[in-house]
Motif scaffolding. Structure first.
Motif, PDB file in Angstrom:
ATOM      1  N   VAL A  60       3.298   1.450  -6.291  1.00 46.88           N
ATOM      2  CA  VAL A  60       4.316   0.878  -7.182  1.00 46.88           C
ATOM      3  C   VAL A  60       5.053   1.674  -7.922  1.00 46.88           C
ATOM      4  CG1 VAL A  60       4.288  -0.788  -9.015  1.00 46.88           C
ATOM      5  CG2 VAL A  60       2.934  -1.423  -7.217  1.00 46.88           C
ATOM      6  N   LYS A  61       4.609   2.583  -8.547  1.00 48.35           N
ATOM      7  CA  LYS A  61       5.026   3.693  -9.309  1.00 48.35           C
ATOM      8  C   LYS A  61       6.282   4.310  -8.804  1.00 48.35           C
ATOM      9  CE  LYS A  61       0.808   4.804 -11.758  1.00 48.35           C
ATOM     10  NZ  LYS A  61      -0.176   5.860 -12.179  1.00 48.35           N
ATOM     11  N   ALA A  62       6.303   4.543  -7.241  1.00 48.34           N
ATOM     12  CA  ALA A  62       7.236   5.340  -6.530  1.00 48.34           C
ATOM     13  C   ALA A  62       8.343   4.368  -6.149  1.00 48.34           C
ATOM     14  CB  ALA A  62       6.653   5.709  -5.149  1.00 48.34           C
ATOM     15  N   ILE A  63       8.181   3.131  -6.391  1.00 47.21           N
ATOM     16  CA  ILE A  63       9.449   2.082  -6.045  1.00 47.21           C
ATOM     17  C   ILE A  63      10.646   2.275  -6.896  1.00 47.21           C
ATOM     18  CG2 ILE A  63      10.180  -0.143  -5.772  1.00 47.21           C
ATOM     19  CD1 ILE A  63       7.020  -0.901  -4.977  1.00 47.21           C
ATOM     20  N   SER A  64      11.886   2.600  -6.385  1.00 47.95           N
ATOM     21  CA  SER A  64      13.058   2.594  -6.926  1.00 47.95           C
ATOM     22  C   SER A  64      13.502   1.307  -7.642  1.00 47.95           C
ATOM     23  CB  SER A  64      14.080   3.400  -5.929  1.00 47.95           C
ATOM     24  OG  SER A  64      14.438   2.356  -5.063  1.00 47.95           O
ATOM     25  N   LYS A  65      14.514   1.303  -8.578  1.00 54.14           N
ATOM     26  CA  LYS A  65      14.965   0.178  -9.018  1.00 54.14           C
ATOM     27  C   LYS A  65      15.602  -0.779  -8.145  1.00 54.14           C
ATOM     28  CE  LYS A  65      15.541   2.010 -13.970  1.00 54.14           C
ATOM     29  NZ  LYS A  65      16.686   2.424 -14.878  1.00 54.14           N
ATOM     30  N   VAL A 180       2.119  -3.694   3.463  1.00 51.84           N
ATOM     31  CA  VAL A 180       1.295  -4.295   2.242  1.00 51.84           C
ATOM     32  C   VAL A 180       2.023  -4.333   1.208  1.00 51.84           C
ATOM     33  CG1 VAL A 180      -0.910  -4.436   1.115  1.00 51.84           C
ATOM     34  CG2 VAL A 180      -0.891  -3.735   3.492  1.00 51.84           C
ATOM     35  N   THR A 181       2.685  -3.262   0.300  1.00 46.69           N
ATOM     36  CA  THR A 181       3.252  -3.355  -0.961  1.00 46.69           C
ATOM     37  C   THR A 181       4.447  -4.355  -0.927  1.00 46.69           C
ATOM     38  OG1 THR A 181       2.169  -1.226  -1.407  1.00 46.69           O
ATOM     39  CG2 THR A 181       4.153  -1.913  -2.548  1.00 46.69           C
ATOM     40  N   TYR A 182       5.313  -3.993   0.035  1.00 51.79           N
ATOM     41  CA  TYR A 182       6.502  -4.725   0.145  1.00 51.79           C
ATOM     42  C   TYR A 182       5.994  -6.390   0.055  1.00 51.79           C
ATOM     43  CZ  TYR A 182      10.575  -7.125   1.860  1.00 51.79           C
ATOM     44  OH  TYR A 182      11.464  -8.010   2.159  1.00 51.79           O
ATOM     45  N   THR A 183       5.188  -6.571   1.161  1.00 49.50           N
ATOM     46  CA  THR A 183       4.883  -8.161   1.208  1.00 49.50           C
ATOM     47  C   THR A 183       4.326  -8.611   0.096  1.00 49.50           C
ATOM     48  OG1 THR A 183       4.739  -7.659   3.793  1.00 49.50           O
ATOM     49  CG2 THR A 183       3.799  -9.823   2.826  1.00 49.50           C
ATOM     50  N   PHE A 184       3.362  -7.998  -0.599  1.00 50.02           N
ATOM     51  CA  PHE A 184       2.699  -8.295  -1.583  1.00 50.02           C
ATOM     52  C   PHE A 184       3.561  -8.640  -2.755  1.00 50.02           C
ATOM     53  CE2 PHE A 184       0.233  -7.974  -5.565  1.00 50.02           C
ATOM     54  CZ  PHE A 184      -0.854  -8.945  -5.593  1.00 50.02           C
TER      55      PHE A 184
END
Length: 300
Positions: A60-65, A180-184
């Motif tokens: 989550v910390k690496a996801i851009s705006k 998993v991260t995107y879908t969650f």
């Protein structure tokens, strides 16, 4: 981009088959449309939460705006896709509603061309047109009926545009974020959006009979976790166009299930339309090597 461990067509077809049960489960539930959509997404998030929290929460910390924004928009689109589609099933038949909500190539062809500059081959356009023509034949009876059936058809058509938008945003974000991260994230946003819709519409979160809770869980497990999640996985390797054309098989399966479960009669145009849809999809997948070169993106 990494090479897919299996051919993307395999999970796509598994996803399409599970989606065929979606309209059936919705018709078996006694709850309102918004509540049904809410519990479908809520249970999906609950099931995914352990895997996300244990192995993927650090991402989550690496996801851009930009990716946060696109994921949030995708979640809202998915939320209102479910709300409008489930509501359409109160006015029109399973066959017609499912057909119209799967007319995604109309939107996907335009969206991938405008946003991703993807070129469409003549074969892709022709096969898509044939499949869409079959879909129109399936719902032709309801178009002539007008009234409630026509209103339900229009709700399903709007829901179709929303699900295509959800896939288009996912096609971009999935290049950078794990499945998993995107879908969650998307399912969580969708759950929150539907929660506030249910509050605003005055629908009740309960109590409901035990059977409803069972169908809520089935909606989360089959159409969501085996359907939409597999599509999200495939978006890393294929275009939205591929999924949109494959999904045109869904109304064929849903119509057959509705015939046996609800005794919804199949008129001649629906049978012929189903065969035409299958012909269009078959034409699309013929000569898979060329299709693979066109749609499966390669490179880092």
């Amino acid at each position: 981009m990494d090479k897919p461990p299996i051919h993307p067509y395999i999970p796509i077809m598994i996803g399409v088959i599970t989606l065929a049960f979606s309209a059936i489960f919705v018709k078996l539930v006694s709850a309102d449309s918004g509540v049904t959509a809410f519990y479908r997404m809520f249970f999906s998030v609950l099931i995914m939460a352990p895997a996300f929290l244990l192995k993927y929460r650090h991402e989550v910390k690496a996801i851009s705006k930009k990716d946060w924004l696109f994921s949030a928009v995708a979640g809202v689109f998915l939320a209102f896709h479910f709300i409008l589609w489930f509501e359409s099933l109160n006015y029109t038949s399973v066959a017609s509603s499912t057909v119209l909500v799967t007319l995604q190539p109309l939107f996907a062809f335009a969206g991938t061309y405008l946003f991703f500059k993807e070129k469409l081959t003549a074969k892709t356009i022709i096969s898509g047109a044939i499949a869409i023509g079959g879909s129109v034949l399936i719902s032709w009876g309801d178009f002539r009926l007008g009234g409630d059936a026509f209103f339900g058809d229009m709700l399903a058509l709007i829901a179709c545009g929303l699900i295509t938008g959800y896939l288009l945003f996912g096609q971009d974000v999935r290049k950078r974020i794990s499945l998993v991260t995107y879908t969650f994230i998307v399912y969580s946003v969708s759950t929150v959006a539907i929660f506030f819709y249910v509050l605003a519409s005055g629908e009740s979160f309960g109590p409901y009979p035990a059977a409803d809770w069972f169908w809520f869980a089935m909606l989360a497990i089959l159409p969501n976790l085996f359907g939409h999640t597999l599509f999200n996985w495939s978006l890393r390797y294929v275009s939205t166009n591929v999924i949109s054309i494959a999904i045109l098989f869904e109304p064929v399966g849903a119509a057959v299930l509705a015939y046996y479960i609800f005794q919804e009669s199949l008129i001649t145009t629906q049978v012929v339309g189903g065969l035409v849809v299958l012909a269009g999809i078959t034409l699309f997948v013929v000569d898979g090597r060329k299709i693979r070169k066109l749609f499966i993106r390669k490179g880092a």
